[in-house]
Design a protein around this motif. Sequence first.
Motif, PDB file in Angstrom:
ATOM      1  N   SER A  82       2.925  -4.963  -1.826  1.00 14.25           N
ATOM      2  CA  SER A  82       3.094  -4.223  -3.075  1.00 14.25           C
ATOM      3  C   SER A  82       2.357  -2.888  -2.958  1.00 14.25           C
ATOM      4  N   ALA A 142       7.707   0.967  -0.717  1.00  8.36           N
ATOM      5  CA  ALA A 142       7.679   0.693  -2.165  1.00  8.36           C
ATOM      6  C   ALA A 142       9.026   1.039  -2.798  1.00  8.36           C
ATOM      7  N   ARG A 145      11.472  -1.686  -1.851  1.00 10.00           N
ATOM      8  CA  ARG A 145      11.248  -2.906  -2.626  1.00 10.00           C
ATOM      9  C   ARG A 145      11.676  -2.746  -4.079  1.00 10.00           C
ATOM     10  N   GLU A 147      10.015  -0.836  -6.248  1.00  6.69           N
ATOM     11  CA  GLU A 147       8.837  -0.615  -7.095  1.00  6.69           C
ATOM     12  C   GLU A 147       8.783   0.808  -7.632  1.00  6.69           C
TER      13      GLU A 147
END
Lengths: 206, 206
Positions: A82, A142, A145, A147
Amino acid sequence: MSEAAVERRSRLTPEREAELYTSTLDLLREVGYEALTMDSLATRSRCSKATLYRQWGGKAELVARALRHQKPVHAADIDTGSLRGDFHAMLTVEDDSRLARDFALMRGLAMAMHANPDLLRAFRELMVEPERRGLDVVLRRAVDRGEVRADNPALGYLMHMLVGAFVTRAVIEDRPPTVAYLTSYLDAVILPVLGVGPADDGPPAG
Amino acid sequence: MSEAAVERRSRLTPEREAELYTSTLDLLREVGYEALTMDSLATRSRCSKATLYRQWGGKAELVARALRHQKPVHAADIDTGSLRGDFHAMLTVEDDSRLARDFALMRGLAMAMHANPDLLRAFRELMVEPERRGLDVVLRRAVDRGEVRADNPALGYLMHMLVGAFVTRAVIEDRPPTVAYLTSYLDAVILPVLGVGPADDGPPAG
């Protein structure tokens, strides 16, 4: 740096190279950039001046590489799964005395860069640019993903925000940056502007 | 500064005070802080050295007040009715040549502050703190209007973000800050982190 220079440097063992970088930064802290000479460094590191020049080309490149080498971790090597975890992992390897020492060193070098364009160039090429590329790897993961939105305009200013947080505290607050301060800045500014919310929170109201 | 000092300074006309500040900055750009003397400034401004000391106390305070005086606008005087409008109004009074000139001056002064703690102190007290208080007025109005949440943690880092945007571009991008760059930083980082969305956009998706 040329391919040949890479090959020449590779003849030093990593241990010997690390020793040389440590000697360089020790001497830099003791005498400052202007007074640091290849002669004094050769004496300190028990290495011939010819070797130093052959391996690094000059004082500016050697100092920039030493700075990069002493970083405890490089952004691209961090992959916690993350973005919040990646950024916090970059900070957990730091401590306040190390940050204060690095800050004092960087303040001295910033002054030296003003008078030595070759140092500014080496610092940008060998320290800032590799860090920026490393950070891009972290940010791309990120984005992949989901995010961070790929078109978030703040993505282009990550280095400015990180470097800005590090350099501005002394003049604004009369204190060097600390881990607690950088962590707070990360949670208050950097993660929110990238659209990464607080760990324990939903989307903001309103 | 004491009440008495305020009273003493008030004996100069605003025009004469402005002239003195201009002379101070002109001389500062020409010779740098270290070589700037109250003698040379007295000659340049056709003012007695005794008057300069009586009015300002010393070189550090005079330089810090001159810097603050030359700012084209102070944050607290701006009140356009929206935070976006207020920030953009601060930038529309700037131009690129002025920013480049200010940047060169500030870089020189940052070096001088390292060697002169009295200059750092005067700069913080007479330049940074008044700007921070002015910015607080602007932000408080935005909170009162409901544009920014009172508990937004980024409110404590506005000065860091603004100063950081100004000082980091040179080392990261090898270019001085420009109006276009600062405007882009404002729209990409500062307004979003305060929760002020783009002028023509709804809330972000996701």
